[in-house]
Design an enzyme around this catalytic site. Structure first.
Site, PDB file in Angstrom:
ATOM      1  N   GLU A  27      37.605  48.339  38.952  1.00 23.46           N
ATOM      2  CA  GLU A  27      38.256  49.495  38.710  1.00 23.46           C
ATOM      3  C   GLU A  27      38.592  50.061  37.372  1.00 23.46           C
ATOM      4  O   GLU A  27      38.631  49.465  36.907  1.00 23.46           O
ATOM      5  CB  GLU A  27      39.712  48.789  39.941  1.00 23.46           C
ATOM      6  CG  GLU A  27      40.951  50.037  39.963  1.00 23.46           C
ATOM      7  CD  GLU A  27      41.803  49.863  40.617  1.00 23.46           C
ATOM      8  OE1 GLU A  27      41.698  48.068  40.845  1.00 23.46           O
ATOM      9  OE2 GLU A  27      41.915  50.456  41.387  1.00 23.46           O
ATOM     10  N   GLU A 177      43.314  49.974  50.018  1.00 21.42           N
ATOM     11  CA  GLU A 177      45.203  49.866  51.342  1.00 21.42           C
ATOM     12  C   GLU A 177      45.842  51.213  51.227  1.00 21.42           C
ATOM     13  O   GLU A 177      46.423  52.073  50.536  1.00 21.42           O
ATOM     14  CB  GLU A 177      46.137  49.733  49.366  1.00 21.42           C
ATOM     15  CG  GLU A 177      44.839  47.893  49.094  1.00 21.42           C
ATOM     16  CD  GLU A 177      46.065  47.288  48.277  1.00 21.42           C
ATOM     17  OE1 GLU A 177      47.088  47.473  47.728  1.00 21.42           O
ATOM     18  OE2 GLU A 177      45.942  46.177  48.158  1.00 21.42           O
ATOM     19  N   TYR A 252      45.747  38.234  47.437  1.00 24.21           N
ATOM     20  CA  TYR A 252      46.018  37.250  45.663  1.00 24.21           C
ATOM     21  C   TYR A 252      47.217  36.279  46.120  1.00 24.21           C
ATOM     22  O   TYR A 252      47.533  36.536  47.060  1.00 24.21           O
ATOM     23  CB  TYR A 252      46.014  38.830  44.935  1.00 24.21           C
ATOM     24  CG  TYR A 252      45.442  39.875  44.699  1.00 24.21           C
ATOM     25  CD1 TYR A 252      45.117  39.612  43.714  1.00 24.21           C
ATOM     26  CD2 TYR A 252      45.558  41.629  45.850  1.00 24.21           C
ATOM     27  CE1 TYR A 252      43.469  40.769  43.451  1.00 24.21           C
ATOM     28  CE2 TYR A 252      44.901  42.209  45.307  1.00 24.21           C
ATOM     29  CZ  TYR A 252      44.213  42.015  44.168  1.00 24.21           C
ATOM     30  OH  TYR A 252      42.957  42.571  44.114  1.00 24.21           O
ATOM     31  N   GLU A 303      39.229  42.639  48.293  1.00 19.12           N
ATOM     32  CA  GLU A 303      40.019  41.983  46.527  1.00 19.12           C
ATOM     33  C   GLU A 303      40.452  40.474  47.176  1.00 19.12           C
ATOM     34  O   GLU A 303      41.335  40.873  47.772  1.00 19.12           O
ATOM     35  CB  GLU A 303      41.312  42.873  46.438  1.00 19.12           C
ATOM     36  CG  GLU A 303      40.597  44.786  46.144  1.00 19.12           C
ATOM     37  CD  GLU A 303      42.058  45.361  46.019  1.00 19.12           C
ATOM     38  OE1 GLU A 303      42.521  44.919  44.863  1.00 19.12           O
ATOM     39  OE2 GLU A 303      41.580  46.640  45.409  1.00 19.12           O
ATOM     40  N   GLN A 350      38.875  40.897  39.403  1.00 17.53           N
ATOM     41  CA  GLN A 350      38.126  41.669  38.976  1.00 17.53           C
ATOM     42  C   GLN A 350      36.874  42.042  38.070  1.00 17.53           C
ATOM     43  O   GLN A 350      37.126  40.522  37.560  1.00 17.53           O
ATOM     44  CB  GLN A 350      38.785  43.281  38.351  1.00 17.53           C
ATOM     45  CG  GLN A 350      39.188  43.697  39.622  1.00 17.53           C
ATOM     46  CD  GLN A 350      39.879  45.168  39.219  1.00 17.53           C
ATOM     47  OE1 GLN A 350      39.478  45.829  38.169  1.00 17.53           O
ATOM     48  NE2 GLN A 350      40.791  45.868  40.133  1.00 17.53           N
TER      49      GLN A 350
HETATM   50  O1  AHR Z   1      43.391  45.215  42.060  1.00 18.69           O
HETATM   51  C1  AHR Z   1      44.297  45.381  41.913  1.00 18.69           C
HETATM   52  C2  AHR Z   1      45.217  46.526  42.539  1.00 18.69           C
HETATM   53  O2  AHR Z   1      45.375  45.777  43.785  1.00 18.69           O
HETATM   54  C3  AHR Z   1      44.080  47.533  43.320  1.00 18.69           C
HETATM   55  O3  AHR Z   1      44.347  48.634  42.552  1.00 18.69           O
HETATM   56  C4  AHR Z   1      44.578  47.777  44.677  1.00 18.69           C
HETATM   57  O4  AHR Z   1      43.730  48.392  45.790  1.00 18.69           O
HETATM   58  C5  AHR Z   1      45.023  46.051  44.986  1.00 18.69           C
HETATM   59  O5  AHR Z   1      46.797  46.383  45.037  1.00 18.69           O
END
Ligand code: AHR
Length: 500
Positions: A27, A177, A252, A303, A350
């Site tokens: 990103e 998102e 996450y 992600e 990432q």
């Molecule tokens: O990876 C960081 C952020 O996490 C991304 O921009 C978003 O899609 C997610 O909330």
């Protein structure tokens, strides 16, 4: 004494492990693109960092998602094509407070640079179109610019910008998102937007010479959202014929824990959070199956990975690269293998410098993080047929009533060999693991193994100076006369055994 037993059911196939399951995400955020991938003292004349490029090319990434993330929800692709000097400078709406490299977006790295980069590292591009602040025409035009071979203004613009042939971009994400930074939509609202976008982008399919497009919708970790989205998007008159190839979610974990300050109990909770990826896959697959089938609409986790408190918007989401993070990645990759019948792609967040990146850079150097070595060790699974495993393992009861299984595994086969990966999630004790393959009695010379992190503590952080210490070493595996294999996994390690 044996602690854990793993049985590989070599005939009980699950499905082919899509190579794209080992995908990545980059990103315009902090030092991922600018400083990490593009422009530094070690850049070639086109501006790509050669050291990062070589590390990523060596890993043979199957797919790379770009340009976001939240950045994609406000990105207008036409800002990033054409002569560099004419490209507008914009604010980076979501990540402006990051490090000095990226307070604003220069647009120096745009579509042609990204697609050229993908070709240089040998990966498939996955472009995420702007559904938050964009419109369907803009997204359809992007497809035309990238892929159309005919004689239109957009195809000619690509040629003027130096690219004669179609890039053949196959993967198109329609949104990111959209329940949050992508427009704060309800599932029904996003489903209606998705239908509009998919109508125009999907129609571009007819114009393509080389590739069928694969259209990707954005889902959510809250599974009621996915069910409502699916019901609305598949509503009459289109039904499951509607162009939707994959539904995604993001997962996450680690938000409450700084690795260097954590105790064993927190390590266990962190690893249990990573293992919850399995529930998310099963629940999003169930939401799809309620109106279609996961064979027609795949599950993408585009992600995922650790996100510790050190990673804030102010520092461009940077956090140390530790053995513990790498261990969590291995256990999540095992889950993906076990769900190869529904998981069509995943993209760890990432690629460079940001969150659980694989490659870290400073001004002068680029180096592999422990997680890079996990992807390398797991690479032989890509494209294999996943098979079921039964794991009998000790587990630890956590204060929040969850159980952490201490040994994990997954297995795959191809025509020549079986490949079994193993994790010891116990961060302070070794585990002796007995491994048997149904229908096979291998001899000693048929078996080889590798291990990661045997000499490292879970909280060890990689730096430019110690990066060479994290590579794979040979794993000692003994072979019994009945073909049972035995190996010892030191605390917080990841191993792989191949059996011819
Ligand atoms: O990876 C960081 C952020 O996490 C991304 O921009 C978003 O899609 C997610 O909330």
């Amino acid at each position: 004494m044996t602690d854990a037993r793993v049985t590989v059911h070599t005939e009980a196939t699950i499905d082919r492990i899509a190579p794209e399951v080992h995908g990545h995400f980059a990103e315009h955020l902090g030092r991922c693109i600018y400083g990490g991938i593009w422009h530094s003292d070690s850049s070639d004349e086109e501006g790509f960092r050669e050291d990062t490029l070589e590390l990523l090319a060596d890993l043979e990434l199957p797919v790379l998602r770009w340009p976001g993330g939240c950045f994609a929800d406000d990105y207008h692709w036409e800002d990033g094509v054409g002569p560099q000097e004419d490209r507008p400078r914009r604010r980076n709406l979501f990540w402006a407070q990051g490090p000095e490299e990226t307070p604003e977006e220069s647009n120096a790295f745009g579509t042609d640079e990204f697609l050229e980069y993908c070709e240089r590292i040998g990966t498939e591009p996955y472009l995420a179109a702007n559904v938050g602040s964009g419109d369907p025409q803009e997204a359809a035009n992007w497809v035309e610019y990238c892929n159309y071979e005919g004689d239109t203004e957009l195809a000619d613009r690509r040629r003027e910008n130096g690219r004669e042939d179609s890039y053949g971009v196959k993967y198109w994400g329609l949104g990111n998102e959209n329940w949050g930074c992508g427009g704060r939509m309800t599932p029904e609202q996003y489903a209606r937007e998705y239908r509009r976008y998919a109508t125009y982008v999907g129609t571009m399919d007819n114009l393509l010479v080389e590739e069928d497009l694969e259209l990707i919708a954005c889902g959510f970790e809250g599974h009621e959202w996915n069910r409502r989205f699916m019901e609305e998007v598949a509503g009459a008159p289109w039904g499951t014929e509607f162009p939707l190839d994959h539904l995604t979610l993001h997962h996450y974990y680690g938000q409450g824990m700084t690795v260097s300050e954590a105790d064993d109990e927190q390590y266990d909770r962190f690893l249990a959070d990573a293992l919850e990826t399995e529930d998310h896959i099963e629940r999003i697959a169930a939401a799809i199956n309620a109106v279609a089938t996961t064979r027609d609409i795949g599950v993408i986790i585009d992600e995922w990975g650790s996100w510790h408190p050190e990673a804030t918007a102010d520092n461009g989401l940077e956090q140390p690269g530790t053995v513990l993070d790498a261990l969590s990645a291995a256990s999540v990759l095992d889950i993906f293998n076990d769900h190869s019948d529904v998981v069509t792609m995943t993209n760890i967040a990432q690629t460079v410098n940001v969150l659980q990146c694989l490659v870290e850079t400073d001004e002068d150097d680029a180096w592999a993080r422990p997680t890079y070595h996990v992807f390398d060790l797991y690479a032989p699974h890509k494209g294999n047929e996943a098979v079921q495993t039964s794991v009998s393992t000790p587990s630890r009861e956590l204060e929040d009533d969850r159980e952490l299984p201490l040994v994990g595994s997954s297995a795959s086969v191809d025509a020549d060999e079986a490949y079994v990966t193993l994790t010891n999630l116990d961060c302070h004790s070794s585990q002796t693991v007995e491994l048997s393959l149904e229908g096979t009695e291998p001899a000693e010379e048929d078996v080889s193994g590798e291990i990661l992190f045997a000499d490292q503590e879970p909280d060890l952080e990689v730096t430019a100076d110690n990066a060479a210490e994290f590579g794979a070493e040979q794993l000692a595996v003994s072979v019994d006369t009945d073909g049972t294999l035995t190996t010892e996994l030191p605390p917080s390690t990841v191993a792989a055994v191949s059996i011819d």
